[in-house]
Motif scaffolding. Structure first.
Motif, short mmCIF file in Angstrom:
data_model
loop_
_atom_site.label_atom_id
_atom_site.label_comp_id
_atom_site.label_asym_id
_atom_site.label_seq_id
_atom_site.Cartn_x
_atom_site.Cartn_y
_atom_site.Cartn_z
N TRP A 93 1.13 -0.94 -0.02
CA TRP A 93 0.21 -0.31 -0.21
C TRP A 93 0.94 1.25 -0.43
O TRP A 93 2.23 1.09 0.95
CB TRP A 93 -1.10 -0.01 1.25
CG TRP A 93 -1.96 -1.24 1.49
CD1 TRP A 93 -3.16 -0.75 0.82
CD2 TRP A 93 -1.12 -2.07 2.33
NE1 TRP A 93 -4.08 -1.97 0.83
CE2 TRP A 93 -3.08 -3.03 1.65
CE3 TRP A 93 -0.53 -2.87 2.41
CZ2 TRP A 93 -2.67 -3.87 2.49
CZ3 TRP A 93 -1.13 -3.92 2.99
CH2 TRP A 93 -1.76 -4.63 2.92
N ASP A 94 0.63 2.26 -1.08
CA ASP A 94 1.22 3.62 -0.94
C ASP A 94 0.69 4.65 -0.31
O ASP A 94 -0.58 4.31 0.94
CB ASP A 94 1.24 4.05 -2.02
CG ASP A 94 -0.19 4.54 -2.74
OD1 ASP A 94 -1.17 4.46 -1.91
OD2 ASP A 94 0.20 4.34 -3.65
N SER A 95 0.48 5.99 0.47
CA SER A 95 -0.16 6.78 1.75
C SER A 95 -1.11 7.12 0.69
O SER A 95 -2.27 7.43 1.78
CB SER A 95 0.76 8.03 1.29
OG SER A 95 0.86 8.58 0.14
N THR A 96 -1.57 6.78 -0.56
CA THR A 96 -3.25 7.02 -0.94
C THR A 96 -3.84 5.66 -0.39
O THR A 96 -5.04 5.51 -1.21
CB THR A 96 -3.36 7.36 -1.94
OG1 THR A 96 -3.06 5.77 -3.33
CG2 THR A 96 -2.00 8.46 -2.95
N ALA A 111 5.17 -1.71 7.86
CA ALA A 111 5.79 0.21 7.57
C ALA A 111 6.77 0.26 6.94
O ALA A 111 7.50 0.46 8.69
CB ALA A 111 4.60 0.40 8.31
N SER A 112 6.88 1.82 6.64
CA SER A 112 8.31 2.60 6.74
C SER A 112 7.34 3.95 6.21
O SER A 112 6.66 3.74 5.10
CB SER A 112 8.89 1.82 5.91
OG SER A 112 8.84 1.75 4.63
N GLY A 113 8.52 5.48 6.68
CA GLY A 113 8.43 5.90 5.92
C GLY A 113 6.95 6.77 6.67
O GLY A 113 5.58 6.41 7.33
N THR A 114 6.91 8.16 6.25
CA THR A 114 6.07 8.85 7.10
C THR A 114 5.32 9.85 5.14
O THR A 114 5.43 10.12 4.53
CB THR A 114 6.46 9.82 8.05
OG1 THR A 114 7.28 10.89 7.35
CG2 THR A 114 7.08 9.14 9.22
N GLY A 115 3.55 10.26 6.63
CA GLY A 115 3.06 11.76 5.76
C GLY A 115 2.79 10.82 4.37
O GLY A 115 2.74 9.25 3.60
N ALA A 116 3.38 11.48 2.83
CA ALA A 116 3.23 11.04 1.68
C ALA A 116 4.54 9.50 1.12
O ALA A 116 3.94 9.27 0.06
CB ALA A 116 3.68 12.29 0.26
#
Length: 377
Positions: free
Chosen positions: A141-144, A219-224
């Motif tokens: 999954w991406d941020s959207t 999961a990794s990263g934040t926001g977009a």
């Protein structure tokens, strides 16, 4: 007086390095089954998620049943690294202290974009034919919340098995049961999200059989830049849940007015994760497309979710505009919101309908939109 060792005695180099006669029963040098290791994050953090047909929650590879010795465990770690780097099947032979020759095999499991996201491992006596490897798929999954699935994951999770991008509600709608869905949605929270999750889901296949899946996600990263990746393992011999997921069952069987849809919104992530409408209703297929909210209405939606999350309000009635393609005109929506849970992952049930006149939309010509059944699970 200390006695000195007899210089004529055997030196360490002369000592036997293994027993000349194997005491293992035939074929029992190592368990004859597969182990699945996830490689969703750094290789140094890779962990066992399936040992034979038994789910594992991020267990160290050294504790896998096929890691019968320190040297075997070391070789398994090396094979995982080699298989991930080469993106092809790797194998090696090694000798046990009893003199038996053992073959180790590592097979890559690819994600939807071609990276190796897991490795299936097998260990057995040289000459033994490995059993069929477990059915494993990868979901990203991406941020959207757009979902990409591997071919294996599509076969396990989706009614329409074409491995093409789709939205979260469409994927979850095919499941008849998923444990702790709210904790799963915590992976997508806008504030303080969790970075790892494991759980169980079940689905009835077209042939009538019910399958249970073990799912682990990182999961990794934040926001977009937020990305969630999961491994899905079919565990057909596992005990299936005796009760349906009341969370999903209730919303999928409640009466819905023609032209309306019910959306389940996770307020922490401001994400729609279930979308239900009557069969054949044009609005039913909206869960298949990514919506674009009118810029002037985004703040209203965010404020509504924030106020319901904090408990300032438990109900809301708002109008907003969205479309599914930049070339389309805006569709006006009327929505009535009700907060339905009060735990640390509060949800909102939203009754959605369009405000006429309805402009043409790409959903009007989408065959998949018209084929999506209301109760896919």
């Amino acid at each position: 007086m200390t006695e000195l060792p007899d210089p004529s005695g055997p030196r360490p180099a002369d000592m036997p390095r293994h027993s000349p006669n194997c005491l293992h029963a035939d074929g029992l040098h190592v368990p004859n089954h597969w182990v699945v290791v996830e490689t969703l994050g750094r290789l140094s953090e890779s962990a066992v998620i399936l040992d034979d047909m038994y789910p594992r929650r991020f267990t160290k590879l050294n504790r896998a049943t096929i890691a019968i010795s320190t040297s075997i465990a070391r070789e398994l770690h090396r094979l995982v690294e080699c298989c991930t780097a080469s993106r092809r099947t790797e194998s090696t032979d090694t000798r046990l202290p009893c003199a038996a020759m053992i073959r180790l095999i590592a097979e890559p499991i690819f994600g939807p974009y071609g990276q190796v996201r897991a490795v299936a491992l097998w260990a057995g006596t040289v000459g033994t034919v490995p059993p069929t490897a477990p059915t494993v798929g990868v979901v990203e999954w991406d941020s959207t919340l757009t979902v990409a699935v591997s071919t294996g994951a599509a076969a396990l999770l989706l009614v329409d098995q074409a491995p093409k991008p789709r939205m979260l509600p469409e994927m979850l709608s095919s499941l008849g049961w998923i444990n702790d869905r709210s904790e799963f949605m915590a992976l997508f929270r806008l504030t303080d999200p969790i970075d790892a999750w494991s759980g169980t889901a079940a689905r009835r296949f077209d042939d009538g059989t019910r399958h249970q899946f073990h799912i682990v996600a990182r999961a990794s990263g934040t926001g977009a830049n937020r990305t969630v990746r999961a491994i899905v393992c079919d565990t057909p011999e596992a005990q299936l849940p005796s009760k349906p997921d009341l969370y999903c069952s209730a919303i999928r069987h409640v009466p819905i007015l023609r032209g309306h849809a019910l959306a389940l919104v996770d307020l922490n992530s401001i994400a729609v994760h279930d979308w239900v409408a009557n069969d054949g209703d044009p609005i039913a297929g909206w869960c298949h497309h990514q919506p674009y909210v009118h810029p002037a209405d985004k703040e209203l939606l965010f404020t509504t979710c924030r106020d319901m999350l904090s408990g300032i309000t438990l109900t809301a009635h708002i109008e907003a505009r969205l479309r599914f393609d930049p070339a389309d005109d805006w569709i006006r929506l009327d929505s009535r919101w009700t907060r339905v849970t009060s735990d640390d992952q509060p949800q909102a049930l939203v009754d959605v309908t369009t405000i006429p006149p309805n402009p043409p939309s790409i959903t009007d010509e989408c065959e998949r939109c018209h084929q999506l059944p209301r109760n896919a699970a």
